[in-house]
Scaffold this active site. Structure first.
Site, mmCIF file in Angstrom:
data_model
loop_
_atom_site.group_PDB
_atom_site.id
_atom_site.type_symbol
_atom_site.label_atom_id
_atom_site.label_comp_id
_atom_site.label_asym_id
_atom_site.label_seq_id
_atom_site.Cartn_x
_atom_site.Cartn_y
_atom_site.Cartn_z
ATOM 1 N N GLN B 125 0.839 -1.200 0.000
ATOM 2 C CA GLN B 125 0.000 0.000 0.000
ATOM 3 C C GLN B 125 0.872 1.248 0.000
ATOM 4 O O GLN B 125 1.579 1.515 0.964
ATOM 5 C CB GLN B 125 -0.890 -0.009 1.247
ATOM 6 C CG GLN B 125 -1.785 1.205 1.390
ATOM 7 C CD GLN B 125 -2.543 1.206 2.710
ATOM 8 O OE1 GLN B 125 -2.010 0.776 3.722
ATOM 9 N NE2 GLN B 125 -3.777 1.676 2.690
ATOM 10 N N GLY B 126 0.822 2.003 -1.091
ATOM 11 C CA GLY B 126 1.609 3.227 -1.182
ATOM 12 C C GLY B 126 0.746 4.454 -0.995
ATOM 13 O O GLY B 126 0.415 5.147 -1.960
ATOM 14 N N SER B 128 1.081 6.564 2.378
ATOM 15 C CA SER B 128 1.815 7.524 3.208
ATOM 16 C C SER B 128 3.080 8.030 2.526
ATOM 17 O O SER B 128 3.760 7.293 1.815
ATOM 18 C CB SER B 128 2.208 6.884 4.534
ATOM 19 O OG SER B 128 1.084 6.326 5.154
ATOM 20 N N SER B 160 4.506 -1.199 3.988
ATOM 21 C CA SER B 160 4.712 -2.567 4.467
ATOM 22 C C SER B 160 4.841 -3.517 3.286
ATOM 23 O O SER B 160 4.099 -3.392 2.304
ATOM 24 C CB SER B 160 3.539 -3.001 5.349
ATOM 25 O OG SER B 160 3.399 -2.123 6.438
ATOM 26 N N GLU B 243 -9.539 -1.593 5.336
ATOM 27 C CA GLU B 243 -8.383 -1.799 6.207
ATOM 28 C C GLU B 243 -8.790 -1.648 7.671
ATOM 29 O O GLU B 243 -8.337 -2.382 8.541
ATOM 30 C CB GLU B 243 -7.289 -0.779 5.851
ATOM 31 C CG GLU B 243 -5.998 -0.996 6.622
ATOM 32 C CD GLU B 243 -4.915 0.027 6.277
ATOM 33 O OE1 GLU B 243 -5.165 0.896 5.423
ATOM 34 O OE2 GLU B 243 -3.843 -0.057 6.876
ATOM 35 N N SER B 364 -4.229 6.961 12.963
ATOM 36 C CA SER B 364 -3.810 6.882 14.371
ATOM 37 C C SER B 364 -5.016 6.950 15.300
ATOM 38 O O SER B 364 -6.120 7.334 14.895
ATOM 39 C CB SER B 364 -2.859 8.029 14.700
ATOM 40 O OG SER B 364 -3.580 9.241 14.773
HETATM 41 C C1 LIG Z 1 3.955 -0.601 11.186
HETATM 42 C C2 LIG Z 1 3.416 0.389 10.223
HETATM 43 C C3 LIG Z 1 3.060 -0.032 8.971
HETATM 44 C C4 LIG Z 1 2.595 0.881 8.029
HETATM 45 N N1 LIG Z 1 2.293 0.435 6.780
HETATM 46 C C5 LIG Z 1 1.889 1.325 5.849
HETATM 47 C C6 LIG Z 1 1.644 0.889 4.521
HETATM 48 O O1 LIG Z 1 1.771 -0.287 4.194
HETATM 49 N N2 LIG Z 1 1.292 1.805 3.590
HETATM 50 C C7 LIG Z 1 1.125 3.121 3.917
HETATM 51 O O2 LIG Z 1 0.782 3.896 3.043
HETATM 52 N N3 LIG Z 1 1.364 3.572 5.168
HETATM 53 C C8 LIG Z 1 1.744 2.694 6.138
HETATM 54 N N4 LIG Z 1 1.995 3.138 7.414
HETATM 55 C C9 LIG Z 1 1.934 4.568 7.665
HETATM 56 C C10 LIG Z 1 0.794 5.004 8.547
HETATM 57 O O3 LIG Z 1 -0.409 5.040 7.830
HETATM 58 C C11 LIG Z 1 1.193 6.377 9.100
HETATM 59 O O4 LIG Z 1 2.270 6.168 9.985
HETATM 60 C C12 LIG Z 1 0.052 7.045 9.815
HETATM 61 O O5 LIG Z 1 -0.944 7.465 8.921
HETATM 62 C C13 LIG Z 1 0.544 8.245 10.637
HETATM 63 O O6 LIG Z 1 1.300 9.117 9.857
HETATM 64 P P1 LIG Z 1 2.750 9.605 10.336
HETATM 65 O O7 LIG Z 1 3.538 8.410 10.668
HETATM 66 O O8 LIG Z 1 3.252 10.533 9.323
HETATM 67 O O9 LIG Z 1 2.491 10.370 11.678
HETATM 68 P P2 LIG Z 1 1.930 11.885 11.829
HETATM 69 O O10 LIG Z 1 0.750 12.072 10.965
HETATM 70 O O11 LIG Z 1 3.082 12.794 11.681
HETATM 71 O O12 LIG Z 1 1.485 11.833 13.316
HETATM 72 C C14 LIG Z 1 2.360 12.014 14.442
HETATM 73 C C15 LIG Z 1 1.514 12.139 15.694
HETATM 74 O O13 LIG Z 1 0.667 13.284 15.562
HETATM 75 C C16 LIG Z 1 -0.676 12.928 15.719
HETATM 76 N N5 LIG Z 1 -1.509 13.746 14.846
HETATM 77 C C17 LIG Z 1 -1.369 13.992 13.529
HETATM 78 N N6 LIG Z 1 -2.365 14.755 13.065
HETATM 79 C C18 LIG Z 1 -3.176 14.995 14.119
HETATM 80 C C19 LIG Z 1 -4.385 15.704 14.301
HETATM 81 N N7 LIG Z 1 -5.019 16.314 13.296
HETATM 82 N N8 LIG Z 1 -4.914 15.726 15.530
HETATM 83 C C20 LIG Z 1 -4.324 15.096 16.562
HETATM 84 N N9 LIG Z 1 -3.193 14.407 16.468
HETATM 85 C C21 LIG Z 1 -2.627 14.353 15.255
HETATM 86 C C22 LIG Z 1 -0.741 11.464 15.335
HETATM 87 O O14 LIG Z 1 -1.845 10.823 15.942
HETATM 88 C C23 LIG Z 1 0.573 10.948 15.871
HETATM 89 O O15 LIG Z 1 0.447 10.665 17.239
HETATM 90 C C24 LIG Z 1 2.463 2.242 8.366
HETATM 91 C C25 LIG Z 1 2.810 2.661 9.648
HETATM 92 C C26 LIG Z 1 3.284 1.761 10.573
HETATM 93 C C27 LIG Z 1 3.652 2.256 11.928
#
Ligand SMILES: Cc1cc2nc3c(=O)[nH]c(=O)nc-3n(C[C@H](O)[C@H](O)[C@H](O)COP(=O)(O)OP(=O)(O)OC[C@H]3O[C@@H](n4cnc5c(N)ncnc54)[C@H](O)[C@@H]3O)c2cc1C
Lengths: 295, 383
Positions: B125-126, B128, B160, B243, B364
């Protein structure tokens, strides 16, 4: 397998909510009119699972969750259980054991009381009781009677579970009421030039209230069905429902007050009604840890 | 309301149980995605050959065309039999395939769905990007239209299984100058195409299950766009609903085993005598039961109305946090033994460390609470 109310159950649910809204609003819980009990009896809520109506626990639990939302009298719990297991057709007060005697809730006009004593369900004749006064939960009156009590045990193992599941349904109703009150207020109360529900600190408190309600309600449905089916796990499932329902009612009761700010802790406003009801229900057939951990 | 299963469903359950009893592999699934890929593919193929893949997928594309209740029954028995984690097939089976069933053209479905079911095609899944996590509409990866192709440049992160995948659900910006939710497209990207570089990332638990993906003039046929050019946001939302929805049923069933194992472990090592431990275990046992009830309620809602209930996000949030509480308890019960952990170990500590993903990935916990507050309770949108 179907854990959504069927058409007949939905009719019961909606009819109950409609009637309560018109005749027994939560806002009037601190002083219920004298004739209310006769109306509740006339609606059939004192004997839904008793011979005559013979409805199942699932339908009754759905209806009691609605009644609980409007903080209906707690004697409905004891009366409905007594009707099913003792054949009683009159009002039965709710009893909680206290120092060899009992606390009696909603005792006006009742000659008998019912409650859990030492883990077993029993009922007894009230006799001469001192006059009632309001309890912590202002919708329920309280009087104390001294022991020793001559308790007639109700042996069927489902009887105690029946009281527990109805109390759980009431608690879920109280939790729902607190959630809805909080969400409604968060939509209209403005600070910093926007509704407070815009702020995540408030929004997420509300979301957690919704989660607790959904979790407890789902388990209530499952437990009621387990009881109806005579499922071997029924005792566990009912205890689980009660534990989650009590937590939802207490935590939502507190969160609702916080979300209302200063007005939330006044006597005049309604949030304290839900919290105080939760505290009463918490002591009615509480979920014991042993039941939750039993094999 | 009732919790009984029909005769047909009960027979189906027995058939699942019998087959699983005879066929669940004795050897453990290797830990790293790269090592496990052959295992995952072979196991998926066995499931397909025996008729256990795509239980509620349409028969035209290799599915069984059975009910969603039967799908749940299968997943329950699957977990009870300690069958292997779905692994690298997670994306294709749980949300790639379902997204295609809902949005793709006949040709796309006919090509891809059977390959997913047979374990021949691994998907990733692309969505993020470094600058677009919770705020998915901030996607910058671009696809410029040239003839009947998209020329793709940009990068994705946290993908992933990217380093073992054959195909990708790629969401990118296909309209020049478009902003936010507009101008995005959901395309099927060939992970073996020239111009793609995958750089695996190691997790704090030691595994390399996800990766960064770079696109350097990658050519993707326009025929690979799913649901129409510029409709990517809508298609991506359907992917996320799969999902966040039924994709997690298997995890929920696993939790009911985990709590029993924890209770047994606490009784065995004497920690059950600690009132706080006993009370937390009692609490979690009630919560695990409620998760099953919530799942049943949601499934019943799907059967009755054809759609998951509004409470799907509630299930997702509650289950992910409950899972983490279970993992924390497992670590607590191990005491100082957790200090012996080393990369490569596949134990409670690894589960605990990987488990942090539950409240981050796929939306999240904070974002889920926003969704519940806004969609379920009608509170004003913060974003
Ligand atoms: C193990 C794992 C597997 C993954 N696999 C995939 C995958 O296969 N394909 C894919 O596309 N993505 C994948 N992801 C990505 C995942 O979808 C993102 O990590 C997730 O959407 C959060 O984005 P970020 O990591 O940029 O965190 P951020 O968005 O930067 O968030 C950081 C913190 O800020 C908080 N936050 C952000 N915005 C707000 C808001 N508006 N209000 C309150 N709090 C907020 C978040 O809750 C978090 O605690 C994976 C992530 C993990 C950990």
């Amino acid at each position: 397998m179907d854990l959504t109310p069927n058409d007949e159950q939905t009719v019961f649910q909606t009819a109950t909510a409609d009637w309560c809204r018109d005749n027994m609003p939560l806002e009037a819980a601190r002083a219920r009119p004298a004739g209310l009990w006769q109306q509740l009896e006339a609606m059939g809520w004192t004997g839904m699972t008793a011979p005559g109506m013979d409805l199942d626990h699932a339908t009754e639990a759905l209806v009691f969750a609605e009644l609980g939302r409007f903080l209906a009298p707690v004697a409905l719990l004891s009366s409905a259980v007594a009707a099913r297991w003792t054949g009683a057709t009159v009002k039965v007060a709710l009893a909680l054991p206290a120092d060899g005697g009992a606390r009696l809730f909603d005792g006006e006009g009742a000659t008998h009381a019912l409650g859990l004593f030492g883990g077993a369900l029993g009922h007894f004749e009230i006799g001469e009781a001192p006059p009632s006064a309001p309890s912590l939960d202002q919708s329920a009156t309280l009087t104390r009677i001294a022991g020793p009590l001559t308790i007639v045990a109700i042996d069927h193992p489902h009887a105690a579970l029946h009281l527990q599941i109805l109390a759980a349904a009431y608690a879920i109703g109280a939790a729902d009421a607190a959630r809805d009150m909080a969400a409604a207020y968060a939509q209209v109360r403005e600070q910093f030039e926007r509704p407070i529900g815009w702020f995540q600190a408030i929004k997420h408190l509300c979301a957690d209230m919704a989660v607790r309600c959904a979790v407890a309600r789902s388990q209530l449905y499952y437990a009621a069905c387990a009881l109806d089916a005579g499922d071997a796990g029924a005792a566990f499932h009912v205890a689980a429902a009660k534990r989650l329902a009590d937590q939802a009612a207490l935590d939502n009761g507190r969160a609702n007050i916080q979300i209302h700010g200063g007005i939330g802790m006044t006597d005049e406003a309604y949030p304290h009604f839900c919290l105080k009801r939760a505290h009463l229900l918490q002591h009615v057939a509480p979920a014991e840890r042993t039941a939750l951990l039993a094999a | 309301m009732d919790i009984g299963f029909s005769l047909e469903e009960t027979r189906f359950r027995e058939a699942c149980r019998d087959w699983l009893h005879a066929h669940v592999p004795a050897e453990k699934r290797p830990l790293n995605a790269a090592d496990a890929i052959d295992f995952d593919k072979a196991w998926q193929r066995r499931l397909f050959d025996a008729g256990w893949a795509g239980i509620n997928w349409p028969t035209d594309y290799g599915g069984r065309g059975l009910s969603i209740v039967q799908q749940v029954v299968w997943l329950e028995e699957y977990a009870k039999a300690h069958a292997p984690w779905i692994g690298a097939n997670f994306v294709g089976i749980n949300h790639g395939g379902p997204t295609l069933i809902l949005n793709a053209s006949e040709a796309q479905k006919a090509y891809h769905l059977p390959r997913i079911l047979k374990g021949e095609a691994i998907w990733c899944q692309g969505f993020s990007e470094p600058g677009a996590g919770s705020d998915l509409a901030g996607i910058k990866t671009r696809g410029r239209i040239e003839g009947d192709e998209l020329i793709v440049n940009g990068s994705k992160i946290w993908t992933s299984f990217a380093h073992v995948a054959d195909w990708q659900e790629l969401v990118l910006r296909t309209e020049d100058g478009s902003r936010r939710h507009a101008g995005l497209s959901w395309v099927i990207c060939d992970m073996h195409a020239p111009g793609i570089t995958v750089r695996p990332i190691r997790k704090m638990s030691g595994q390399t299950e996800f990766a960064e993906v770079f696109y350097d003039d990658v050519r993707i046929p326009l025929a690979n766009v799913v649901g129409g050019l510029g409709n990517g946001w809508k298609v991506a939302m359907s992917t996320l609903s799969f999902e966040r929805g039924t994709g997690f049923i298997a995890d929920q069933v696993k939790q009911s085993q985990e709590i029993e194992e924890l209770i047994a472990a606490a009784r065995a090592n004497g920690m059950m005598k600690d009132d706080r431990v006993a009370d937390q275990l009692a609490q979690m046992r009630a919560e695990v039961a409620a998760v099953r009830a919530m799942t049943y309620r949601n499934i019943s809602h799907v059967v009755r109305t054809g759609q998951p209930g509004a409470e799907a996000s509630v299930i997702r949030l509650f289950t992910s946090e409950l899972g983490q509480r279970l993992e924390r308890m497992a670590v607590l019960l191990k005491g100082a033994d957790i200090l012996d952990f080393r990369y490569g170990d596949d134990d409670a500590v690894a589960d605990y460390l990987r488990g942090f993903a539950a409240t981050i990935a796929g939306g999240s916990a904070q974002i889920q609470r926003d969704i519940i507050g806004e969609r379920l309770l009608g509170l004003p949108k913060s974003r």
